[in-house]
Design a protein around this motif. Structure first.
Motif, mmCIF file in Angstrom:
data_model
loop_
_atom_site.group_PDB
_atom_site.id
_atom_site.type_symbol
_atom_site.label_atom_id
_atom_site.label_comp_id
_atom_site.label_asym_id
_atom_site.label_seq_id
_atom_site.Cartn_x
_atom_site.Cartn_y
_atom_site.Cartn_z
ATOM 1 N N THR A 155 0.822 -1.198 0.000
ATOM 2 C CA THR A 155 0.000 0.000 0.000
ATOM 3 C C THR A 155 0.865 1.261 0.000
ATOM 4 O OG1 THR A 155 -1.739 -1.165 1.205
ATOM 5 C CG2 THR A 155 -1.804 1.222 1.231
ATOM 6 N N ASN A 156 0.542 2.160 -0.877
ATOM 7 C CA ASN A 156 1.194 3.463 -0.940
ATOM 8 C C ASN A 156 0.368 4.438 -0.091
ATOM 9 O OD1 ASN A 156 2.622 5.721 -1.767
ATOM 10 N ND2 ASN A 156 1.625 5.853 -3.756
ATOM 11 N N PRO A 157 0.944 5.119 0.880
ATOM 12 C CA PRO A 157 2.367 5.313 1.144
ATOM 13 C C PRO A 157 2.883 4.521 2.343
ATOM 14 C CG PRO A 157 1.165 7.000 2.288
ATOM 15 C CD PRO A 157 0.127 6.100 1.654
ATOM 16 N N THR A 158 2.103 3.564 2.868
ATOM 17 C CA THR A 158 2.520 2.903 4.102
ATOM 18 C C THR A 158 3.610 1.871 3.876
ATOM 19 O OG1 THR A 158 0.905 1.107 3.971
ATOM 20 C CG2 THR A 158 0.161 3.183 4.963
ATOM 21 N N GLY A 159 3.661 1.284 2.668
ATOM 22 C CA GLY A 159 4.607 0.208 2.402
ATOM 23 C C GLY A 159 4.186 -1.119 2.990
ATOM 24 N N VAL A 160 2.982 -1.198 3.548
ATOM 25 C CA VAL A 160 2.492 -2.442 4.140
ATOM 26 C C VAL A 160 2.067 -3.396 3.035
ATOM 27 C CG1 VAL A 160 0.674 -3.464 5.555
ATOM 28 C CG2 VAL A 160 1.778 -1.319 6.276
ATOM 29 N N ARG A 161 2.556 -4.625 3.112
ATOM 30 C CA ARG A 161 2.233 -5.645 2.115
ATOM 31 C C ARG A 161 1.170 -6.582 2.664
ATOM 32 N NH1 ARG A 161 6.910 -8.473 -1.332
ATOM 33 N NH2 ARG A 161 7.504 -6.306 -1.165
ATOM 34 N N HIS A 162 0.117 -6.755 1.888
ATOM 35 C CA HIS A 162 -0.983 -7.615 2.316
ATOM 36 C C HIS A 162 -0.751 -9.034 1.790
ATOM 37 C CE1 HIS A 162 -3.046 -4.007 3.502
ATOM 38 N NE2 HIS A 162 -2.935 -3.517 2.285
ATOM 39 N N PRO A 163 -0.928 -10.044 2.638
ATOM 40 C CA PRO A 163 -0.755 -11.421 2.171
ATOM 41 C C PRO A 163 -1.709 -11.740 1.023
ATOM 42 C CG PRO A 163 -0.868 -11.324 4.571
ATOM 43 C CD PRO A 163 -1.251 -9.969 4.070
ATOM 44 N N ALA A 164 -1.224 -12.507 0.070
ATOM 45 C CA ALA A 164 -2.048 -12.861 -1.086
ATOM 46 C C ALA A 164 -3.353 -13.543 -0.678
ATOM 47 C CB ALA A 164 -1.251 -13.745 -2.039
ATOM 48 N N PRO A 165 -3.347 -14.459 0.317
ATOM 49 C CA PRO A 165 -4.630 -15.078 0.700
ATOM 50 C C PRO A 165 -5.659 -14.070 1.205
ATOM 51 C CG PRO A 165 -2.779 -16.358 1.546
ATOM 52 C CD PRO A 165 -2.204 -15.081 1.029
ATOM 53 N N VAL A 166 -5.209 -13.003 1.876
ATOM 54 C CA VAL A 166 -6.143 -11.986 2.364
ATOM 55 C C VAL A 166 -6.840 -11.308 1.194
ATOM 56 C CG1 VAL A 166 -6.314 -9.753 3.541
ATOM 57 C CG2 VAL A 166 -4.937 -11.586 4.536
ATOM 58 N N ILE A 167 -6.068 -10.992 0.162
ATOM 59 C CA ILE A 167 -6.666 -10.337 -1.004
ATOM 60 C C ILE A 167 -7.563 -11.304 -1.766
ATOM 61 C CG2 ILE A 167 -6.166 -9.163 -3.176
ATOM 62 C CD1 ILE A 167 -3.644 -8.075 -1.905
ATOM 63 N N ARG A 168 -7.121 -12.555 -1.880
ATOM 64 C CA ARG A 168 -7.974 -13.546 -2.571
ATOM 65 C C ARG A 168 -9.305 -13.711 -1.846
ATOM 66 N NH1 ARG A 168 -3.067 -16.566 -3.588
ATOM 67 N NH2 ARG A 168 -3.432 -17.777 -1.683
ATOM 68 N N ASP A 169 -9.288 -13.555 -0.504
ATOM 69 C CA ASP A 169 -10.527 -13.696 0.263
ATOM 70 C C ASP A 169 -11.559 -12.623 -0.063
ATOM 71 O OD1 ASP A 169 -9.655 -15.956 1.525
ATOM 72 O OD2 ASP A 169 -9.118 -14.981 3.419
ATOM 73 N N LEU A 170 -11.115 -11.543 -0.697
ATOM 74 C CA LEU A 170 -12.054 -10.479 -1.051
ATOM 75 C C LEU A 170 -12.926 -10.859 -2.237
ATOM 76 C CD1 LEU A 170 -9.726 -7.348 -0.805
ATOM 77 C CD2 LEU A 170 -11.399 -8.118 0.873
ATOM 78 N N ALA A 171 -12.478 -11.804 -3.039
ATOM 79 C CA ALA A 171 -13.200 -12.164 -4.262
ATOM 80 C C ALA A 171 -14.484 -12.913 -3.918
ATOM 81 C CB ALA A 171 -12.316 -13.013 -5.161
ATOM 82 N N ARG A 172 -15.522 -12.608 -4.663
ATOM 83 C CA ARG A 172 -16.794 -13.313 -4.541
ATOM 84 C C ARG A 172 -17.629 -13.032 -5.784
ATOM 85 N NH1 ARG A 172 -18.888 -10.801 0.866
ATOM 86 N NH2 ARG A 172 -16.722 -11.295 1.295
ATOM 87 N N PRO A 173 -18.646 -13.821 -6.064
ATOM 88 C CA PRO A 173 -19.465 -13.594 -7.263
ATOM 89 C C PRO A 173 -20.039 -12.181 -7.279
ATOM 90 C CG PRO A 173 -19.952 -15.735 -6.301
ATOM 91 C CD PRO A 173 -19.062 -15.031 -5.331
#
Length: 817
Positions: free
Chosen positions: A603-621
């Motif tokens: 994330t800009n500007p924090t530089g915090v990296r989100h784990p890929a599984p966390v982002i994948r969990d956002l997906a839904r129909p």
């Protein structure tokens, strides 16, 4: 000045002052009089009934809140244009501020305003003793040098029978005229709860009950004699209070940057019924446009809002409804995190907390702009206060004193962090340059400078400059630590490819070769790739892809997606990540109905990296999740390498390859998404140099060079982080080629004076001026910066120690990537 008027008083609370005073106001109004209603003391609820009875604002007269010298001017101001003023007293006739020898009592206000008194006496439990009580009230003078109050009549309340009433009347004799007798079953009492009467604004039957009460008062009280007694009140020396004169100017209409007047949203509706009439009058006199906001029913701040006033009320009684209005809560949380000037008194403080627990039931989520929770307390807090501001803030200046009162039966179960709004026994609340939240109620007629400062802040508010880019912070003669472009030389092979591409400018560019190269680089099919003129074009295409119903952008981050969404006619929401949570994403915070979610990783500007599984969990129909991987140069936690339903990945060549002048990027998505985006794309939008860059940087040798550069940037970043920590400067653990540092308000300007340009952070939602973003440069450059910080940091303001945001939802624009 001549003003017919009467004060309605009683021996003690519970005798029926509010019922009789409100009934008199209503009966006189229905008899054709223009009536002005007033209340002694700080109470908000009774003036609500007065307003319902008279059709005019109910007003308060309280010497502690406004000063004794303002009582007559405020009375004359409130009663302007009225035939008669009816003033309801407080508690017993001589009861005032504890330890104040009757200061702020009904008798005190009656004496200052030279107002005749009508007593309301509950006779249900006595008969002849009532005469002794009335005699004492008529003749007792607490100060022997001053005459007693002028009692001109009495209304007997709750008579048990005609014989009972006759006995009382005979015992009174000629002592004072009996103006009326109300039977025990005549009175209409408003429902009560933990803070007294239920406000009129919360009672659907209030108008009907008032009509009945007015009829009974008109039948049982001699209204003609009441008017004659009121007309006998002596004239008043003084001039009516004027909000503009109180502010110290005749006209002041501050303008926002847009040229418009500041617009202040004032909370109302059933949950926020408490505010003094003069508050709004002062805001308007100071130049603001005042619009009403009902947090129970409105789902957004009014358009153009530049300030927010959340007064008193009963959010704990409406917690379920307030909590259910999730969209407004997110909108407010976002706006406050962005620095919207906000004043919250008592109920407003509770509403801005993370949650509120009512008298019965579980804790209910509230706005979450303040890191505290609230619940019912075992006892009522009711007290006058004289409070001091500990520091400069939105409303007050350090060491400034105000008078106010507390009136609540709630408490904060987790105290707020940061500077208190006022120094009081419980110190509950918080204040910054843009937020002032406290349990203390203040009457701004007594402190008009508070209104002036609030309006000035609302006029100055523009929100983050969402089109701000890091290159605006840099400039000639400054060491550039603001722009996130690798500051080393480009590879020779890349420069050669760019130069060679100029030989092809006589033909329309075809990005097919670049898309095949990108597909090979990520192990994807060419159908999964769309070459774009940088990520900016990709965001524009995505904004136009659908008629998004609830797009949400996760912040703090690059704000170009919000620019694109707004330009396309959408109203994007924001999910503002918390500093207290390490700016980490909880998928549960994303609204269930969000159909487009945009997030940067890291994330800009924090530089915090989100784990890929966390982002994948956002997906839904039915939802598209867009991941901007602009700084994921080491490919750790990337989602670019495989086709994932509902996931779109964006990449850009700008930073790692030092080619911001060549807009080159690409989209990785499912083929049907790529086809739909391609249909929206302007033909030949990707230039020949951009195509050449995409091809050249997709080779195996290029990936080896990219990893080398990423490792170099990591070493630089660690050196920068270590140096900042040694100086005692807070940083956010970063995985990007920059560091978010809390150097304190004004630090950016101080560094600029020493020749260093760092990226301002207050244009990122959820961050303020105390933060800066610093790009990772060569060791010698970083050491020079650390030396400058070492010499300037001791004189900088200390970083603000409160959470400025919660997880949220609203809108924005373009910041640096």
């Amino acid at each position: 000045m001549s003003l017919p008027r009467l004060m309605v008083a009683a021996p003690a609370s519970g005798h029926g002052k509010t019922t009789v005073a409100t009934g008199l106001m209503a009966a006189l109004a229905r008899a054709g009089h223009t009536v002005s209603g007033h209340k002694v003391g700080p109470d908000y609820i009774d003036p609500g009934y007065h307003a319902l009875a008279t059709g005019r604002p109910g007003r308060n007269l309280d010497p502690h809140l406004v000063g004794e010298e303002r009582l007559v001017p405020l009375l004359l101001h409130g009663a302007a244009g009225a035939d008669v003023a009816v003033i309801e007293g407080v508690m017993g006739l001589y009861d005032g501020q504890i330890g104040g020898d009757g200061f702020a009592s009904t008798a005190h206000v009656a004496a200052v305003t030279r107002t005749p008194v009508v007593l309301v006496v509950d006779i249900s439990s006595a008969s002849r003793t009532i005469a002794a009580t009335i005699h004492g009230l008529c003749t007792w003078a607490p100060d022997p040098s001053q005459p007693p109050v002028d009692v001109v009549g009495v209304i007997l309340n709750k008579a048990g029978s005609a014989r009972h009433a006759d006995e009382v009347v005979r015992s009174i004799g000629e002592m004072v005229p009996v103006l009326g007798i109300l039977q025990r079953d005549d009175g209409i009492e408003a429902p009560s709860r933990h803070l007294g009467l239920v406000p009129a604004g919360e009672r659907a039957d209030a108008a009907v009950a008032l009509d009945r009460l007015a009829g009974q008062i008109a039948e049982r009280v001699d209204l003609e004699r009441v008017v004659r007694l009121a007309s006998g009140a002596p004239g008043l020396a003084g001039v009516p209070w004027s909000p503009s004169e109180a502010l110290g100017f005749d006209t002041l209409v501050p303008r926002c940057a847009t040229g418009d007047r500041p617009r202040i949203a004032v909370a109302g509706g059933r949950a926020f019924t408490f505010r003094y009439a003069e508050t709004v009058e002062l805001l308007r006199a100071a130049g603001a446009v005042v619009v009403e906001l009902d947090p129970l029913t409105d789902t957004r701040l009014p358009d153009g809002t530049t300030g927010l006033y959340l007064g008193g009320g009963f959010p704990e009684m409406h917690a379920a409804e307030l909590g259910a209005n999730e969209r407004l809560r997110r909108d407010l949380r976002t706006a406050i995190a962005r620095g919207l000037p906000t004043v919250a008194e008592c109920a407003g403080l509770l509403y801005l907390c993370e949650s509120v627990r009512g008298p019965d039931g579980p804790a209910v989520p509230m706005v979450g702009a303040i890191d505290a929770t609230a619940e019912m307390a075992p006892r009522l807090t009711l007290s006058y206060r004289t409070a001091t501001a500990p520091t400069d803030n939105l409303l007050a200046r350090a060491h400034e004193q105000v008078t106010g009162h507390e009136y609540h039966r709630t408490r904060l179960t987790r105290a707020t962090t940061g500077d208190a709004a006022w120094l009081m026994p419980d110190r509950a609340g918080v204040a910054t340059h843009s937020l002032h939240a406290s349990y203390l109620h203040t009457h701004w007629a007594g402190h008009p400078q508070l209104a002036a400062r609030f309006v000035a802040a609302a006029a100055a508010y523009a929100g983050p400059d969402l089109r701000h880019h890091g290159d605006k912070d840099a400039g000639p003669g400054l060491v550039d630590l603001a722009v996130n472009v690798f500051d080393g030389p480009r590879p020779t092979w890349l420069d050669r490819a760019l130069a060679d591409s100029l030989a092809e400018v006589d033909a329309y560019p075809d990005a097919a070769e670049a898309e095949r190269a990108v597909a090979r680089r990520h192990g994807r099919e060419p159908a999964d790739v769309l070459a774009t003129a940088g990520a900016a074009e990709a965001f524009t295409l995505l904004a136009r892809l659908e008629q998004w119903q609830h797009p949400v952008v996760v912040h703090p981050q690059f704000t170009e997606p919000e620019v694109a969404l707004r330009t396309a006619g959408h109203t994007p929401g924001q999910l503002v990540l918390r500093h207290g949570d390490g700016f980490r994403l909880d998928p549960d915070d994303v609204p269930d109905d969000a159909d487009l979610v945009v997030i940067g990783n890291p994330t800009n500007p924090t530089g915090v990296r989100h784990p890929a599984p966390v982002i994948r969990d956002l997906a839904r129909p039915g939802r598209l999740v867009v991941v901007d991987e602009a700084f994921l140069d080491d490919d750790v936690e990337t989602l670019a390498g495989s086709r994932l339903p509902g996931i779109v990945v964006l990449r850009s060549l700008t930073k790692i390859w030092s080619i911001p002048g060549i807009r080159a990027g690409y989209v990785l998505a499912e083929p049907e998404v790529v086809r739909a985006l391609r249909d929206l794309q302007t033909p030949w939008s990707v230039s020949a140099p951009a195509i050449a860059a995409l091809v050249a940087t997709s080779s195996d040798d290029a990936q080896h060079e990219a990893r080398r550069r990423a490792a170099e940037l990591e070493r630089r970043r660690r050196h920068l982080e270590d140096g900042l920590r040694e100086l005692g400067i807070e940083t956010v653990p970063s995985t990007a080629p920059y560091v978010l540092a809390r150097t304190g308000e004004g630090s950016r300007e101080a560094l600029r004076d020493k020749g260093f340009a760092v990226r301002r952070a207050d244009t990122f939602p959820g961050l303020g001026d105390e933060w800066v973003r610093i790009s990772a440069r060569r060791k010698a450059v970083t050491d020079d910066l650390l030396g400058a910080l070492r010499s300037t940091h001791p004189v900088l303001r200390k970083p603000v120690g409160i959470r400025r945001s919660g997880a949220t939802v609203t809108s924005l624009s373009h910041t640096e990537r």
